[in-house]
Design an enzyme around this catalytic site. Structure first.
Site, PDB file in Angstrom:
ATOM      1  N   ASP A  78      31.899  44.396  57.757  1.00 24.73           N
ATOM      2  CA  ASP A  78      30.685  44.551  56.959  1.00 24.73           C
ATOM      3  C   ASP A  78      29.567  43.625  57.416  1.00 24.73           C
ATOM      4  OD1 ASP A  78      32.251  46.307  55.542  1.00 24.73           O
ATOM      5  OD2 ASP A  78      31.520  45.648  53.591  1.00 24.73           O
ATOM      6  N   CYS A 119      40.188  42.668  55.737  1.00 19.07           N
ATOM      7  CA  CYS A 119      38.765  42.633  55.413  1.00 19.07           C
ATOM      8  C   CYS A 119      38.362  43.671  54.368  1.00 19.07           C
ATOM      9  CB  CYS A 119      37.940  42.729  56.688  1.00 19.07           C
ATOM     10  SG  CYS A 119      38.021  41.179  57.638  1.00 19.07           S
ATOM     11  N   ASP A 120      37.068  43.707  54.095  1.00 20.80           N
ATOM     12  CA  ASP A 120      36.516  44.248  52.853  1.00 20.80           C
ATOM     13  C   ASP A 120      37.062  45.591  52.392  1.00 20.80           C
ATOM     14  OD1 ASP A 120      34.958  42.065  53.593  1.00 20.80           O
ATOM     15  OD2 ASP A 120      33.161  42.878  52.698  1.00 20.80           O
ATOM     16  N   LYS A 121      36.938  46.634  53.207  1.00 21.26           N
ATOM     17  CA  LYS A 121      37.335  47.970  52.749  1.00 21.26           C
ATOM     18  C   LYS A 121      38.768  48.302  53.123  1.00 21.26           C
ATOM     19  CE  LYS A 121      33.224  48.106  51.349  1.00 21.26           C
ATOM     20  NZ  LYS A 121      32.950  46.761  51.878  1.00 21.26           N
ATOM     21  N   CYS A 191      36.335  36.121  56.255  1.00 17.96           N
ATOM     22  CA  CYS A 191      35.323  35.069  56.087  1.00 17.96           C
ATOM     23  C   CYS A 191      35.692  34.088  54.979  1.00 17.96           C
ATOM     24  CB  CYS A 191      33.957  35.682  55.835  1.00 17.96           C
ATOM     25  SG  CYS A 191      33.348  36.608  57.245  1.00 17.96           S
ATOM     26  N   GLU A 442      25.537  47.527  51.238  1.00 14.64           N
ATOM     27  CA  GLU A 442      25.448  46.176  50.684  1.00 14.64           C
ATOM     28  C   GLU A 442      24.074  45.584  50.987  1.00 14.64           C
ATOM     29  OE1 GLU A 442      28.667  43.863  52.191  1.00 14.64           O
ATOM     30  OE2 GLU A 442      30.142  44.812  50.881  1.00 14.64           O
ATOM     31  N   SER A 468      27.215  42.232  49.072  1.00 11.46           N
ATOM     32  CA  SER A 468      28.299  41.525  49.732  1.00 11.46           C
ATOM     33  C   SER A 468      28.909  40.541  48.749  1.00 11.46           C
ATOM     34  CB  SER A 468      27.750  40.762  50.938  1.00 11.46           C
ATOM     35  OG  SER A 468      28.629  39.744  51.338  1.00 11.46           O
TER      36      SER A 468
END
Length: 554
Positions: A78, A119-121, A191, A442, A468
């Site tokens: 992202d 990670c995010d998704k 992150c 985002e 985010s």
């Protein structure tokens, strides 16, 4: 076993022949086949190490008497996709990942599943897929990145995004920004703050599908491999006793997940993802349920971007188990929920203590009596909106300002950097919802620019897009219904007064009811020209953010 259908009987000789081509031996037939859903990819720092990370997992599965079969899902970074056309593909990738899990597990009738997201998704996509196929499953993530350092000061990816705004304002030089850029992301891993990826990895523990420590043990910590080996052994055990995700995850599990998320001030994206995951579990969950929990749950943590603490600090302080223990001790958590360890959460946290009360506070010393996430309703958000209150300055919890409207993220960034946005403004970014974007991009670039330019205590931002996990400030997202679906955010005009009242959970356009009704009646939503056939399909089938932005043909 499920996999008997591809292994047993003379009529399965063709199937066995193909399996032999993959390395199966005579003695392997009849053993459980465990899908190893990896998500290795070279352009995502949270995933670059997963090619090596998976090997001890497969080794332990073999030692435990089963056969590992590795496959890969896609992944989107992202941060790299941020602030340009590429972000249209981030949220849709969640659906592709869930579908990929279903496709491989069902096509080959696998007996169990170990998911390796980070990670995010990728985390929510795999959770959705795992609950959909409902075979015994354990989650073992790649682990958080270490925080960067410049001298004695910790830095992370958000330091870089906000540094761009500071450079734009003239507060730092290009050389200063380069130093931040070079030091912010010092290792592999998700992150280092409590952004979306780490929030979701932490919640795998609360939902009972990840082992204790999964959310906070750093990627470079030797304990991460030990955890991976334990997860591999455990998934084979779960296949033997046939303990499946839907046996573990209940309505109370989601109550617990939202309580922990709200107590630790997790990413606002978790609302979107948990709603979608609940649907795959066959559990009805509403924005009103989240609002109720938010009002009851105190804020116990402030991790970056809300403070200078990072994931290594949260881990050192006792991790997610310590947060669950503190909530349980005060009657705010259901400890009877089962987990992939076969123990209840109450049993897991029995001997856990908070090791640093500066990082994880006791309830009697909470940052606030209500939670780090809040759901706002009002004439601008009849179906709700989301704000990460843990990242909002006290003076911005109640704010009245004049609207300045933009119909895309790009327009907003140009306006903010060009000096159009002044103290007292409410920046309105619309046509960025699930359908309108499409893909619900985002808004980290606009929000970090606002913060970097020193406007965070005098400017608010509202959007039908999302943020985010690194966003901080008075930023209200997920406004439902979205502009593209005829939502009231589409009728806001420059100069209109907007009220943001987080303590009272209100988001209001301050015009007369007659004017409001007249504008809404005359409103004709815009539709962006989209060339991508995938994004066209996504726009056609995606549901509202208040429903988790799921895809549905119903």
């Amino acid at each position: 076993m499920r996999s008997d259908i591809i292994q047993k009987g003379y009529d399965k000789a063709p199937h066995r022949s193909l399996l032999r081509a993959c390395g199966f031996k005579d003695e392997d037939f009849g053993k459980p086949i465990i899908g190893v859903a990896n998500s290795y990819i070279d352009i995502v720092p949270g995933h670059v190490h997963l090619r090596e990370f998976v090997e001890p997992i497969k080794e332990e599965i073999r030692k435990a008497g089963a056969i590992p079969v590795e496959f890969n899902t896609i992944g989107v970074d992202d941060g790299i996709a941020m602030g340009h056309y590429g972000m249209h593909y981030s949220l849709p990738s969640r659906e592709l990942i869930a579908d990929a899990i279903e496709t491989v597990v069902e096509a080959h009738q696998l007996d169990g599943l170990i998911c390796i997201p980070n990670c995010d998704k990728i985390v929510p996509g795999m959770l959705m897929g795992a609950l959909r196929v409902n075979v015994p499953t354990v989650f073992i993530s790649g682990g958080p990145m270490a925080a960067g350092k410049i001298g004695d000061k910790k830095v992370d990816l958000i330091s870089v995004f906000e540094g761009v705004g500071k450079l734009n304002k003239g507060e730092i030089t290009e050389k200063d920004l380069l130093v931040i850029e070079q030091n912010a992301c010092p290792s592999c891993g998700s992150c280092s703050g409590l952004f979306t990826a780490n929030s979701m990895n932490c919640l795998t523990e609360v939902l009972g599908l990840g082992l204790p420590g999964n959310g906070t043990t750093l990627a470079i910590d030797p304990r991460r491999e030990m955890l991976a080996r334990q997860a591999a052994r455990q998934v084979v055990e779960l296949v033997k006793i046939d303990l499946k995700p839907r046996d573990i995850v209940t309505k109370a599990s989601f109550d617990n997940a939202f309580r922990v998320d709200i107590a630790m001030g997790g990413s606002s994206n978790t609302v979107l993802h948990l709603l979608a995951i609940a649907r795959e579990a066959g559990i009805e969950y509403k924005m009103e349920d989240i609002d109720k929990i938010s009002r009851e749950t105190p804020t116990l943590c402030k991790i970056s971007p809300s403070s200078d603490y990072h994931m290594d600090d949260l881990d050192r302080a006792g991790g997610i188990s310590a947060i669950m223990k503190e909530l349980l001790r005060n009657g705010l958590f259901d400890g009877k929920q089962r987990t992939v360890t076969t123990k209840t959460i109450e049993e897991i946290v029995k001997d856990v203590e908070i090791m640093d009360e500066n990082v994880i506070r006791r309830i009697d010393n909470a940052y606030s009596k209500d939670g780090g996430l809040a759901i706002l309703f009002g004439n601008l958000a009849p179906k709700g909106s989301v704000v990460k209150t843990a990242g909002v300055a006290k003076e911005m919890l109640q704010f009245k300002g004049k609207a300045i409207c933009f119909d895309s993220e790009e327009e907003a960034i140009e306006g903010i950097r060009g000096g159009k946005v002044k103290p007292g403004h409410v920046v309105v970014i619309r046509y960025e919802g699930p359908k309108g974007g499409p893909g619900m991009r985002e808004m980290l670039s606009p929000t970090s620019t606002i913060m970097g330019m020193g406007l965070g205590s005098s400017v608010a931002l509202i959007t039908d897009g999302r943020f985010s996990g690194g966003t901080r400030g008075a930023c209200i997202g997920h406004i439902s219904p979205e502009a593209a679906a005829g939502g009231p955010i589409g009728i806001v005009q420059d100069g209109d007064e907007i009220l943001i009242d987080i303590p009272n959970r209100k988001l209001e356009l301050l015009i007369s009811q007659e004017e409001f009704d007249a504008r809404l009646k005359a409103f004709k939503p815009k539709e962006k020209l989209i060339k991508s056939s995938w994004l066209k399909r996504y726009r056609k089938f995606v549901k509202d953010a208040s429903e988790g932005a799921i895809l549905s043909a119903d």
